[in-house]
Design an enzyme around this catalytic site. Sequence first.
Site, PDB file in Angstrom:
ATOM      1  N   CYS A 189      42.437  42.313  32.581  1.00  0.00           N
ATOM      2  CA  CYS A 189      41.006  42.426  32.854  1.00  0.00           C
ATOM      3  C   CYS A 189      40.251  41.502  31.909  1.00  0.00           C
ATOM      4  O   CYS A 189      40.538  41.492  30.716  1.00  0.00           O
ATOM      5  CB  CYS A 189      40.578  43.877  32.644  1.00  0.00           C
ATOM      6  SG  CYS A 189      38.835  44.155  32.970  1.00  0.00           S
ATOM      7  N   LEU A 190      39.291  40.749  32.468  1.00  0.00           N
ATOM      8  CA  LEU A 190      38.522  39.819  31.615  1.00  0.00           C
ATOM      9  C   LEU A 190      37.709  40.571  30.560  1.00  0.00           C
ATOM     10  O   LEU A 190      37.322  39.984  29.558  1.00  0.00           O
ATOM     11  CB  LEU A 190      37.609  38.943  32.470  1.00  0.00           C
ATOM     12  CG  LEU A 190      38.334  37.954  33.402  1.00  0.00           C
ATOM     13  CD1 LEU A 190      37.333  37.152  34.218  1.00  0.00           C
ATOM     14  CD2 LEU A 190      39.261  37.030  32.615  1.00  0.00           C
ATOM     15  N   HIS A 237      40.955  47.359  41.675  1.00  0.00           N
ATOM     16  CA  HIS A 237      40.589  47.164  40.264  1.00  0.00           C
ATOM     17  C   HIS A 237      39.084  46.867  40.145  1.00  0.00           C
ATOM     18  O   HIS A 237      38.384  47.460  39.320  1.00  0.00           O
ATOM     19  CB  HIS A 237      41.432  46.015  39.699  1.00  0.00           C
ATOM     20  CG  HIS A 237      41.114  45.618  38.288  1.00  0.00           C
ATOM     21  ND1 HIS A 237      42.066  45.628  37.281  1.00  0.00           N
ATOM     22  CD2 HIS A 237      39.970  45.165  37.712  1.00  0.00           C
ATOM     23  CE1 HIS A 237      41.494  45.218  36.149  1.00  0.00           C
ATOM     24  NE2 HIS A 237      40.231  44.918  36.383  1.00  0.00           N
ATOM     25  N   GLU A 238      38.586  45.960  41.005  1.00  0.00           N
ATOM     26  CA  GLU A 238      37.171  45.565  40.914  1.00  0.00           C
ATOM     27  C   GLU A 238      36.241  46.668  41.409  1.00  0.00           C
ATOM     28  O   GLU A 238      35.174  46.887  40.837  1.00  0.00           O
ATOM     29  CB  GLU A 238      36.923  44.268  41.698  1.00  0.00           C
ATOM     30  CG  GLU A 238      37.754  43.064  41.268  1.00  0.00           C
ATOM     31  CD  GLU A 238      37.713  42.783  39.781  1.00  0.00           C
ATOM     32  OE1 GLU A 238      36.727  43.138  39.112  1.00  0.00           O
ATOM     33  OE2 GLU A 238      38.688  42.200  39.258  1.00  0.00           O
ATOM     34  N   HIS A 257      35.555  49.069  38.768  1.00  0.00           N
ATOM     35  CA  HIS A 257      34.519  48.614  37.825  1.00  0.00           C
ATOM     36  C   HIS A 257      33.125  49.058  38.260  1.00  0.00           C
ATOM     37  O   HIS A 257      32.275  49.380  37.434  1.00  0.00           O
ATOM     38  CB  HIS A 257      34.501  47.076  37.736  1.00  0.00           C
ATOM     39  CG  HIS A 257      35.440  46.500  36.719  1.00  0.00           C
ATOM     40  ND1 HIS A 257      35.349  46.797  35.378  1.00  0.00           N
ATOM     41  CD2 HIS A 257      36.466  45.622  36.836  1.00  0.00           C
ATOM     42  CE1 HIS A 257      36.296  46.117  34.720  1.00  0.00           C
ATOM     43  NE2 HIS A 257      36.996  45.406  35.583  1.00  0.00           N
ATOM     44  N   GLN A 315      30.595  43.103  34.701  1.00  0.00           N
ATOM     45  CA  GLN A 315      31.306  42.393  33.633  1.00  0.00           C
ATOM     46  C   GLN A 315      30.492  41.234  33.060  1.00  0.00           C
ATOM     47  O   GLN A 315      30.839  40.676  32.025  1.00  0.00           O
ATOM     48  CB  GLN A 315      32.666  41.889  34.137  1.00  0.00           C
ATOM     49  CG  GLN A 315      33.630  43.037  34.450  1.00  0.00           C
ATOM     50  CD  GLN A 315      34.964  42.510  34.923  1.00  0.00           C
ATOM     51  OE1 GLN A 315      35.139  42.237  36.098  1.00  0.00           O
ATOM     52  NE2 GLN A 315      35.898  42.344  34.005  1.00  0.00           N
ATOM     53  N   GLY A 362      39.447  37.902  39.556  1.00  0.00           N
ATOM     54  CA  GLY A 362      38.473  38.840  40.096  1.00  0.00           C
ATOM     55  C   GLY A 362      37.426  39.193  39.060  1.00  0.00           C
ATOM     56  O   GLY A 362      37.714  39.180  37.858  1.00  0.00           O
TER      57      GLY A 362
HETATM   58 ZN    ZN Z   1      38.637  44.193  35.225  1.00  0.00          ZN
END
Ligand code: ZN
Length: 177
Positions: free
Chosen positions: A100-101, A142-143, A146, A51, A46
């Site tokens: 998380c990236l 989660h996204e 963000h 990001q 995701g």
């Molecule tokens: Zn993340």
Amino acid sequence: MVLRPLVILPDSQLRLVSKPVEAVTPAIRTLVEDMFETMYDAPGIGLAAIQIGEPVRVVTIDLSKPAPEGEPPAPKEPQVFINPQVTWSSEELNVYEEGCLSIPEYYEEVERPARIKVRFMDLDGATREIEADGLLATCLQHEIDHLDGVLFIDHLSRLKRERVTKKFAKAAKRSAA
Ligand code: ZN
């Protein structure tokens, strides 16, 4: 499609509240392509636009499982959510180990509603609503976090959050030196 650099903790861009998308323009389609390119390369399941440094409310997700060694690659299952909004969440909770990236190689268990309904705009500009459970429910929450400048570490204890924040602040200083 362009591979874009990921925004990493403690970069303050991660705390921005992203702006709604008014229409699916060619620029938004290009952004979505870049997001998939960057997400698949990482690899991740995701990604939120912020990001890669774009403060707009766009999320890409692909939960397809990688094929076992020696087998042809599994078909991709790309999903795009524009202006996603949680319209309902279950009282029942679910725990997943999240990563998380933007916080590489850090994983912790997070408790979130097990089922949610999400309203969003698709790439054709149509409004849609889905009900999600399991990994998709967790990933969407989660996204969507963000998009509001919230990270999964904000759901952890203060001690854990401070520990990981310090670690990444130190690493950023080291690489800047
Ligand atoms: Zn993340």
